[in-house]
Design an enzyme around this catalytic site. Structure first.
Site, PDB file in Angstrom:
ATOM      1  CB  CYS A  69      -0.948   0.000   1.192  1.00 20.68           C
ATOM      2  SG  CYS A  69      -2.240  -1.243   1.025  1.00 20.68           S
ATOM      3  CB  CYS A 123     -13.697  -1.476   5.817  1.00 18.71           C
ATOM      4  SG  CYS A 123     -13.827  -2.678   7.151  1.00 18.71           S
ATOM      5  CG  HIS A 171      -6.704   2.087  -0.360  1.00 20.05           C
ATOM      6  ND1 HIS A 171      -5.550   2.695  -0.801  1.00 20.05           N
ATOM      7  CD2 HIS A 171      -6.290   0.981   0.344  1.00 20.05           C
ATOM      8  CE1 HIS A 171      -4.501   2.003  -0.394  1.00 20.05           C
ATOM      9  NE2 HIS A 171      -4.923   0.954   0.287  1.00 20.05           N
TER      10      HIS A 171
END
Lengths: 391, 459
Positions: free
Chosen positions: A86, A204, A331
């Site tokens: 990430c 989340c 994301h």
């Protein structure tokens, strides 16, 4: 980066697509959109870009550096793909910045992209890399291990996580390019279905498609009609891929973030209190809380208090993720670190429409990723009319 | 060889999942009571047998041969005896073999083991028994056949019982057989019980001839017929099939379960006879020894599972999903870490990690690590119950999956799924248990999971 290089790399232009379910666009189209935006924002022409780096994480996209060179026609110029969990986006920026700081190039482009909605997966794709060892790991499940430990250790309930979700949804609702543009209530967060205990749905981040790009270059090439933003420091720390299985790992901190922050603060010559605005890696609400502590914004065990007291709101004393963060902005893994840089630059140049914080001079972007937060990167960005201050 | 042969120690295991009979009745009509202890998707005859054998760890160093008895080799199975030996941490020098084909295979294996010990070929033989066979969905037998595992150390050292005699009669009657889908079928058990078995029983040589004396236990899947056979033999003890009545008959494990109950109920020195059928009959005569050498490794608490989960575990709802990482080459290279659950200890700083590394994660030393077997108890560091991982990560037990990080006595951290539906609390005790991870690559990939033992006594 040595101290004397900290004024060597400026951001000439930034670009970002809307994040979300971008079924209608391919990875190349997303990259092209972000790069054209960034090059145009820099007041340059693509022919002036000497080299490129593309950050993308998931292998199923089949991307190599050519996904950038093909997308915008950088034929004949050096283009590389960076992949580092990430932290991919910030690591791609690191490579571009090193190329400028070393004097190898004058102008480079760094893009990040991810297409997570291509295969209809539930959550991000399969996390297994061995047939049996580590099987059962997922992104929410991995970070949930920290949430379980944090809540138990400090005797807290999940309400402290809900505050992070509500704040970042609030911010995302005001950002035109965010994936989730809607507010939620504390009750909605508390009543949402469990994803990986104790994390619920609103703890989340979504899986998103998107791309972002920055044009980096020598400071004198920056546009003169707006404040110049330079990279003051960038630390990246990589532990072996299973730090969470080391004896002594307490699940209350990511040593990679601590190490990367120490390096970045040192290069920039600042202390955490001087950071006016931060985009941190809130893949899950617990990640933002631990990161507040790992970055030195709060003492150990106090990150939740900063959040619950409202200090991390866009109008608070310590704005964190005014864009909505990964939580609401989305994301697309490889794009995220680059997107954070775009956001921070826009904040420092006072052109963060809808989410502008009050007169920031120093900004920070942060990624943490890999199993157990094995890798982290922290970048410090400064407005050049605001001189760096030594510790 | 004059030395006596003993069943030094015996262990019986029943899986921790429970299928309520009324779940099955809902699917097929009618009504039913009670239920079965059944294997889940992550258990098979090998894991059930190994889990039983983990109750006998102190005896394992003496073992020189391992015999695995299971009625049927399920899809994807290689040499289950070799897998079991590795999972139990036995050295490669231990000879492994399988005995299969019938429900009496467990007594056949004991007979074989006793002969090896008696003639001096082995000092101690580990007999493992596992049964995860299923009757066809909807059949009358489905609600009789539960699952289980057992382990016996047959050797010269006294313990649970002394072997007096064994005998065997083979019979080619096609009484039971397995179909391609892995279910077991057979002739009418009433026909077997009333017509075939009495003749077989009469042909056995009994010490003193004629009627049996002492405790006679008849292992037969339909316990009503078993009871009738016991009384027909003129035995003066009732059938000790309390577990089979409550949890279903575990097929090849049933004779060992009956033997174990009989040893625990008997006076020292009392004769016990166990009979098991399947393409003939096997008879085991023992004298009861120390009941403390009989252990049960079953969890007291069973988790109820839906009928669909039971059917899925048996393969009735389609084939398992592909696991692209599964490779016989990697399986071979990582055998120590996977099947044997061996980690590494840094020779410089002593830190233990799993799996072993090329550089110590604590001190960075590049010196080769020393192997450390990590099977045993551990303390929970943290955990989560993950509702999404099974959807993106094939080869996991039924969703949600509880993932647990726990620290062993050696200080190694293990990150494994929990076998239970409940999430263990931080600080609680868990134990590693062997499990079938999946059938990726077409073969059985084995690994370990955590079982919560906070509320269990010593196994």
């Amino acid at each position: 980066m040595r101290r004397e290089r900290r004024d060597a790399v400026s951001v000439l232009g930034v670009g970002c697509t809307r994040f979300g379910d971008r079924f209608e666009l391919s990875a190349s189209q997303l990259v092209a959109s972000a790069v054209h935006d960034a090059v145009g924002d820099a007041g340059l022409d693509l022919s002036q870009v000497e080299a490129g780096w593309l950050g993308s994480y998931f292998p199923h996209s089949g991307l190599a550096g050519t996904a950038l060179s093909d997308a915008v026609g950088l034929g004949g110029r050096p283009v590389s793909r960076i992949e580092n969990y990430c932290v991919t986006g910030t690591d791609a920026i690191r490579h571009g910045a090193m190329a400028i700081a070393s004097g190898w190039y004058d102008i480079v482009v760094v893009a990040g992209v991810e297409k997570l909605k291509e295969h209809g997966d539930v959550g991000i794709p399969d996390q297994g890399d061995h047939a049996v060892i580590g099987r059962g790991r997922s992104a929410p499940g991995g970070f949930a291990l920290s949430a379980t430990a944090y809540l138990e250790h400090y005797d807290l309930d999940t309400g402290v996580l809900d505050h992070v979700a509500v704040k970042n949804h609030d911010n995302g609702a005001r950002h035109p390019k965010a994936h989730l543009r809607r507010r939620i209530s504390l009750e909605q967060a508390a009543d949402a279905p469990v994803v990986a205990s104790p994390l619920r749905l609103y703890d989340c981040c979504p899986t998103s498609d998107g791309a972002a790009a920055v044009v980096l270059g020598r400071p004198e090439l920056a546009r003169k009609d707006r404040p110049r933003v330079s990279l003051r420091g960038l630390g990246l720390a990589s532990f072996d891929a299973q730090p969470y299985l080391h004896p002594g790992f307490d699940y209350l901190s990511w040593p990679a973030t601590v190490a990367a922050a120490r390096e970045a603060y040192g290069q920039a010559g600042i202390v955490p209190e001087q950071v006016d605005v931060a985009e941190v890696h809130d893949c899950f609400t617990i990640t933002e809380l631990l990161t507040l502590e790992d970055l030195g914004f709060a003492d150990r065990g106090e990150g939740w208090r900063l959040s619950c007291d409202g200090q991390t709101r866009a109008d608070g004393t310590r704005p964190v993720n005014p864009s909505g963060g990964l939580k609401a902005f989305g994301h697309p893994v490889g794009a995220t670190g680059v997107r954070m840089a775009v956001e921070i630059v826009r904040q420092l140049q006072l052109r963060a429409e809808g989410v502008q914080v009050d007169e920031p001079r120093i900004g920070l972007s942060h990624n943490v990723g890999g199993p157990g937060g094995a890798i982290a990167a922290v970048a410090i960005w400064g407005r050049d009319d605001a001189a760096p201050v030594d510790e | 060889m004059s030395e006596r042969t003993h069943l030094t120690a015996v262990s019986v295991h029943r899986p921790g999942r429970h299928l309520a009979s009324d779940e099955v009745a809902v699917a097929w009509g009618g009504s039913a009571s009670g239920g079965l202890r059944v294997a889940g998707p992550d258990e098979d005859a090998v894991t059930l047998a190994v889990e039983a054998a983990l109750g006998l760890v102190e005896h394992l160093p003496t073992v020189t041969t391992l015999i695995l008895a299971r009625p049927f080799r399920r899809r994807g199975s290689g040499d289950g005896a070799a897998v079991a030996a590795a999972a139990l941490g036995l050295p490669a020098s231990v000879r492994t073999l399988e005995v299969a084909g019938s429900d009496r295979c467990s007594l056949t294996a004991i007979d074989l083991a006793a002969r090896l010990v008696r003639n001096g070929a082995d000092g101690a033989v580990l007999v493992l028994v596992g049964d995860d066979t299923r009757m066809p969905p909807g059949s009358a037998g489905e609600l009789r056949h539960g699952h289980g595992g057992a382990a016996l150390v047959v050797g010269t050292e006294s313990g649970a019982a002394q072997v007096c005699s064994t005998s065997s009669r083979s019979d080619a009657t096609p009484d039971r057989w397995f179909t391609d889908d892995g279910t077991r079928q057979g002739v009418d058990e009433r026909f077997l019980a009333m017509t075939v078995l009495p003749g077989l029983l009469a042909s056995l040589d009994r010490p003193g001839g004629g009627a049996p004396h002492g405790n006679v236990q008849v292992a037969f899947p339909d316990l009503r017929h078993a009871t009738r056979l016991v009384s027909r033999l003129g035995a003066d003890h009732s059938l000790l099939a309390v577990d089979a009545w409550e949890h279903g008959s575990p097929g090849a494990v049933l004779p060992i379960e009956l033997l174990s109950r009989a040893i625990q109920a008997a006076e020292q020195g009392e004769p016990i006879e166990v009979l098991a059928f399947g393409s003939g009959v096997d008879q085991l005569m023992v004298e009861a020894g120390d009941p403390a050498e009989v252990v049960w490794t079953s969890s007291h608490v069973a988790v109820d599972i839906p009928y669909a989960t039971y059917l899925r575990a048996g393969g009735a709802l389609g084939q398992p999903v592909t696991v692209p990482e599964a490779s016989p080459v990697v399986a071979w290279r990582d055998l120590e870490a996977t099947v044997r659950l061996v980690g590494g200890r840094c020779p410089v700083c002593g830190a233990v990690c799993y799996p072993s590394r090329t550089a110590c994660p604590a001190c960075g030393s590049p010196q080769p690590m020393d192997p450390v077997r990590l099977v045993g108890e551990a303390t929970v560091v943290t955990a989560t119950t993950d509702h999404v991982v099974a959807g993106v990560n094939p080869g996991l037990p039924e969703s949600p999956v509880t993932m647990v990080v726990a620290e062993t006595a050696d200080g190694a951290r293990l990150y494994l799924p929990s076998v239970h539906g409940q999430q263990p609390a931080i600080g609680s005790r868990v134990r590693t248990v062997p499990r079938l991870a999946h059938l990726g690559g077409g073969f059985r990939n084995y690994h370990w999971r955590f079982r919560d033992v906070t509320h269990e006594g010593k196994a």
